[in-house]
Design an enzyme around this catalytic site. Structure first.
Site, PDB file in Angstrom:
ATOM      1  CG  ASP A  87       6.132   0.242  -6.344  1.00 48.99           C
ATOM      2  OD1 ASP A  87       6.082   0.138  -7.584  1.00 48.99           O
ATOM      3  OD2 ASP A  87       7.061   0.814  -5.742  1.00 48.99           O
ATOM      4  CB  SER A  90       9.854  -0.530  -4.565  1.00 52.15           C
ATOM      5  OG  SER A  90       8.540  -0.521  -4.018  1.00 52.15           O
ATOM      6  CG  ASN A  92      12.359  -2.165   1.260  1.00 47.17           C
ATOM      7  OD1 ASN A  92      13.007  -2.071   0.232  1.00 47.17           O
ATOM      8  ND2 ASN A  92      12.883  -2.588   2.399  1.00 47.17           N
ATOM      9  CD1 TRP A  94       8.168   2.170   2.123  1.00 45.64           C
ATOM     10  CD2 TRP A  94       7.109   3.700   3.357  1.00 45.64           C
ATOM     11  NE1 TRP A  94       7.803   3.200   1.286  1.00 45.64           N
ATOM     12  CE2 TRP A  94       7.157   4.158   2.015  1.00 45.64           C
ATOM     13  CE3 TRP A  94       6.494   4.514   4.328  1.00 45.64           C
ATOM     14  CZ2 TRP A  94       6.599   5.383   1.621  1.00 45.64           C
ATOM     15  CZ3 TRP A  94       5.945   5.734   3.925  1.00 45.64           C
ATOM     16  CH2 TRP A  94       6.000   6.145   2.584  1.00 45.64           C
ATOM     17  CE1 TYR A 130       9.767   3.505  -3.459  1.00 43.80           C
ATOM     18  CE2 TYR A 130      10.108   4.890  -1.534  1.00 43.80           C
ATOM     19  CZ  TYR A 130       9.762   3.671  -2.094  1.00 43.80           C
ATOM     20  OH  TYR A 130       9.426   2.628  -1.277  1.00 43.80           O
ATOM     21  CG  ASP A 271       7.268   0.562 -11.509  1.00 45.20           C
ATOM     22  OD1 ASP A 271       6.555   0.274 -10.537  1.00 45.20           O
ATOM     23  OD2 ASP A 271       8.121   1.461 -11.479  1.00 45.20           O
ATOM     24  CB  THR A 274       6.091   3.979 -13.195  1.00 46.69           C
ATOM     25  OG1 THR A 274       7.287   3.936 -12.416  1.00 46.69           O
ATOM     26  CG2 THR A 274       6.276   5.009 -14.296  1.00 46.69           C
TER      27      THR A 274
END
Length: 384
Positions: A87, A90, A92, A94, A130, A271, A274
């Site tokens: 992505d 963003s 991070n 996780w 999000y 992005d 998306t």
């Protein structure tokens, strides 16, 4: 902001150097040949010259219904494998973890830090919202492998609570953010930044080739690009805000006619997380009027499938180059005579009041995209 419904194979890569398993057990060469891409033969003995390949990773990623592009990484020692959404919107990293027992977590593979000899807890919690879905978690450190690149002491988020239904049906077990550290929750150092600081890349770039029609063959590369996956040259444009991969747009054209909507400047966030092309809300009605789309009872914009070839080509003027989106790029056939427009509104303001677009997967399937952290620029070339 994020929808969340939401290849590079090195031309000098010998079979078996870097291979992310696919559901269809074909070699990289066979899979690309089906796409009309022929890799030149290379001496397999080149793999015994590691300096020739140091600093790059080329990996297949999966395409789920043209809405989500994800692939395998591993975390821990011994490695635990997870599917993550790659992505650019963003920052991070996780994954689902054993600390989470909500429906969304229970539907996915969970990371167990107790089974990793290299894991250490950070003792810091986080919250990540999000556009669709959110989660709570805790930070830790562990070894992460992406392709054949091994990152030591990578900060990772371990989910502790994923409320709601948004992640229940997701095809991925987590998200690997590729934007700038400025937007990282909790100050977590992104994967790309650790690759850079640990000198793991020959060049501080990564690139995406996104397949279409639900077909496999998408590729993500770190440290290099593949000339066989794009046509012509790469056109570069500077990043205007080192937070997202945000760029300037100087013009927007419909069938080659300038609309003037970006005469005072527009901004766009590039992005991969998306799935649609997202337009400024104040411009969407005019775009749909030009397309001739009608809004359905569910809020989607629809067109007559038989008219696709008569619909306009949309163009974005970026650093003096008009990047075109033909109707085949922004129209999706959902069924017999049912075609939807892959353009949705965003209500977020941009800097200095410039209208904000989001170049999601609808745009990125048309263009091979390259993200250059050394020069803080984005490159686009027509996808092969």
């Amino acid at each position: 902001m994020k929808c969340l419904v939401a290849v590079l194979v090195c031309a000098v890569l010998a079979e078996g150097i870097v291979k992310i398993p696919l559901q269809k057990h074909k070699s990289m060469r066979e899979a690309l040949r089906e796409k009309g891409i022929e890799l030149p033969y290379q001496d397999p003995a080149l793999k015994y010259q590691p300096n020739e390949f140091a600093g790059s990773a080329y990996m297949y990623i999966n395409n789920y219904a043209d809405t989500t592009y994800y692939g395998a990484i591993s975390i821990g020692t011994p490695p635990q494998s997870f599917q993550v959404l790659f992505d650019t919107g963003s920052a991070n990293l996780w994954v689902d973890s054993i600390y989470c027992n909500t429906q969304a977590c229970n539907a996915h593979k969970k990371f167990d830090p107790r089974q990793s000899s290299t894991y250490s807890a950070k003792g810091q919690s986080f919250y990540l919202p999000y556009g669709a879905g959110s989660l709570y978690g805790t930070f830790g450190y562990d070894t992460v492998q992406v392709g054949d690149i091994v990152i030591n002491n990578q900060e990772i988020g371990l989910s502790t609570n994923e409320p709601g239904q948004n992640f229940v049906v997701a095809k991925f077990d987590g998200i690997l953010g590729l934007s700038y550290p400025y937007i990282s929750a909790g100050g977590e150092t992104p994967v790309m930044d650790n690759m850079i600081s640990q000198n793991l890349l020959g060049a501080n770039i990564f690139a995406f080739y996104l397949s279409r029609g639900g077909q496999q063959g998408s590729v993500l590369s770190f440290g290099g690009v593949d000339n066989s996956l794009y046509k012509g040259e790469i056109y570069w444009t500077p990043v205007t805000s080192e937070s997202y991969w945000q760029i300037g747009v100087q013009g927007f054209e419909i069938n080659g006619q300038e609309t003037g909507w970006c005469s005072r400047g527009c901004q766009s966030i590039v992005d991969t997380g998306t799935s649609t092309l997202t337009a400024p809300s104040q411009l969407l009605p005019y775009i749909m009027q030009a397309i001739g789309a009608q809004q359905s009872q569910y809020g989607m914009y629809m067109v007559d499938c038989s008219q696709i070839n008569n619909l306009p080509t949309l163009s974005f003027v970026i650093s003096g180059v008009a990047l075109q989106l033909p109707p085949s790029a922004y129209i999706t056939q959902n069924g017999y005579q049912s075609c939807s427009v892959g353009i949705t509104p965003t209500y977020l303001p941009s800097r200095d009041g410039e209208p904000l677009w989001i170049f999601g997967d609808v745009f990125l399937r048309e263009y091979y995209s390259v993200y250059d952290r050394t020069n803080n620029r984005v490159g686009f070339a027509s996808a092969a």
